[in-house]
Design an enzyme around this catalytic site. Structure first.
Site, PDB file in Angstrom:
ATOM      1  N   ASP A   1      -2.754  60.213-134.938  1.00 28.34           N
ATOM      2  CA  ASP A   1      -3.365  60.281-133.617  1.00 28.34           C
ATOM      3  C   ASP A   1      -3.890  61.676-133.375  1.00 28.34           C
ATOM      4  O   ASP A   1      -3.502  62.630-134.039  1.00 28.34           O
ATOM      5  CB  ASP A   1      -2.349  59.910-132.527  1.00 28.34           C
TER       6      ASP A   1
ATOM      7  N   ASP B   1      13.526  61.848-131.189  1.00 27.99           N
ATOM      8  CA  ASP B   1      13.762  62.843-132.237  1.00 27.99           C
ATOM      9  C   ASP B   1      13.373  64.219-131.721  1.00 27.99           C
ATOM     10  O   ASP B   1      12.580  64.331-130.777  1.00 27.99           O
ATOM     11  CB  ASP B   1      12.905  62.539-133.473  1.00 27.99           C
TER      12      ASP B   1
ATOM     13  N   CYS C   1      35.676  67.990-127.585  1.00 26.99           N
ATOM     14  CA  CYS C   1      34.927  67.185-128.548  1.00 26.99           C
ATOM     15  C   CYS C   1      35.801  66.937-129.770  1.00 26.99           C
ATOM     16  O   CYS C   1      36.651  67.763-130.117  1.00 26.99           O
ATOM     17  CB  CYS C   1      33.663  67.981-128.922  1.00 26.99           C
TER      18      CYS C   1
ATOM     19  N   CYS D   1      34.846  71.217-133.788  1.00 33.09           N
ATOM     20  CA  CYS D   1      35.724  71.446-132.643  1.00 33.09           C
ATOM     21  C   CYS D   1      37.190  71.187-132.980  1.00 33.09           C
ATOM     22  O   CYS D   1      38.083  71.730-132.323  1.00 33.09           O
ATOM     23  CB  CYS D   1      35.273  70.580-131.468  1.00 33.09           C
TER      24      CYS D   1
ATOM     25  N   HIS E   1      27.712  70.627-134.835  1.00 32.37           N
ATOM     26  CA  HIS E   1      28.206  70.243-133.512  1.00 32.37           C
ATOM     27  C   HIS E   1      27.080  69.697-132.632  1.00 32.37           C
ATOM     28  O   HIS E   1      27.250  68.670-131.950  1.00 32.37           O
ATOM     29  CB  HIS E   1      28.873  71.424-132.813  1.00 32.37           C
TER      30      HIS E   1
END
Length: 383
Positions: A146, A268, A305, A310, A336
């Site tokens: 495009d 993304d 986490c 972590c 992470h």
């Protein structure tokens, strides 16, 4: 027969949880796709990507064409075998990088003439050449070539640009020699104008049977966030419901949730890996800049986490790695950040399935916007 199939399994408002079927495996949506620009997600091994549940990765056609070359990759059996990745791959058209070259490129109806950013050599990219390169790479999903308008382009610029994108999309359809193996996604352009987004979608839908999915291009390119959200709300729910919907180039948590709320399935961005390599990480309570002196004696993990980083390393140690310019610091922060976004999409999917997406989004935003108001970010915990 189109090799890409989509099934919507659950919905909560316009938010969707579904599954995309590809030649290299199925993808649960909504999904974030780590970007493997040069056949690698920077600092990450294949095994690490699998551990954090990366279902699909993105490869960059412009960079792979220039180095090592699509023909070489084809000689190795395609991109999957070359990089030892057995899950789905999406390749962009390379258009965004080419159009970002500014004075080093010239747009004509037949395609784009450009100079390599590596050595200044001359190249030409037509829709046909763009598809030939991806046929060599062998990705599961290919984007049409495009025209990528500059951010905040005028209506006068966008109208002929949209029409050229439609003509190029038709040429991409005709050029694809692997229609049974590689699915082709259309890209809806139109800037920040609702009627031009409608125009682009209407034109592309004339070839709907040839498209495996639809992407929203030309957002997150410098426009105000309110304009981005306005266009998302307008065009997202209008994209064909029976095919995957992909928002290109978005990797900020709040933007991702806004996209999901407006029917987007795939996203993304290089953002999480790029900021990770420079010492910024995502946390439940906002961004944390690990290089700051306030973390020099902080014995807590980066976030609340359960990722490998972590569970095993303190902020003080990771800060030391960055200050000492050790590569491991970049690796841990990148790991992470990718885990954070992949887990965010997993949690979002669960919330959609359970019919509580809006509550989930509201709670996430409330926590994430706290930033330095929350003691977790202030870095005051010492031995």
């Amino acid at each position: 027969m189109n090799p890409i199939k989509f099934k919507k399994e659950y919905s909560d408002g316009n938010a969707r949880a579904g599954e995309i079927e590809t030649p290299h495996g199925n993808i649960k949506t909504p999904v974030f796709m780590p970007v493997g620009t040069q056949a690698t997600v920077k600092t990450m091994t294949k095994e690490e990507l699998k551990i954090i549940n990366s279902q699909i990765i993105l490869g960059n056609t412009y960079h792979l064409y220039l180095r090592p070359g699509d023909e070489l990759i084809n000689d190795f059996g395609g991109l999957h075998k070359f990089m030892n990745w057995d899950s789905p791959i999406l390749t962009d058209s390379g258009g965004f990088q080419v159009f970002s070259l500014g004075d080093l490129r010239k747009i004509k109806e037949e395609g784009v003439h450009f100079r390599s950013h590596l050595d200044g050599s001359r190249h030409f990219r037509s829709p046909e050449k763009s598809i030939e390169i991806r046929n060599n790479l062998g990705s599961d999903i290919m984007m049409v070539l495009d025209e990528c308008p500059p951010g905040l382009s005028s209506r006068e610029y966008l109208i002929p640009s949209i029409e050229r994108t439609t003509r190029w999309a038709k040429r991409c359809i005709d050029a694809n020699k692997n229609k049974d193996k590689q699915g082709l996604f259309a890209i809806v352009q139109g800037g920040i104008y609702e009627d031009l987004r409608d125009k682009s979608l209407k034109e592309l839908k004339e070839y709907d049977e040839s498209f495996a999915g639809y992407a929203i291009g030309g957002l997150a390119v410098g426009e105000p966030r309110e304009d981005m959200y306005r266009i998302l709300a307008h065009i997202g729910p209008k994209l064909p419901e029976n095919k995957p919907r992909y928002l290109m180039g978005v990797g900020e948590p709040l933007d991702m949730l806004e996209a999901v709320e407006n029917g987007v399935d795939m996203m993304d961005c290089v953002h999480p890996t790029r900021i990770g390599r420079h010492g910024t990480v995502f946390t439940k309570y906002g961004r944390l800049v690990i290089k700051n002196a306030s973390y020099s004696r902080d014995n807590r993990s980066l976030d609340e986490c359960d990722c490998y980083v972590c569970r095993n390393y303190t902020r003080a140690y990771i800060r030391h790695l960055f200050k000492a310019e050790e590569i491991l610091g970049q690796r841990l922060a990148t790991y992470h950040n990718l885990y954070f976004l992949l887990k965010l999409m997993d949690d979002t999917r669960k919330a959609i399935i359970e019919g509580r997406f809006k509550e989930f989004k509201k709670e996430f935003i409330r926590n994430y916007m706290m930033g330095k108001e929350h003691e977790w970010i202030r870095g005051e915990k010492l031995f």
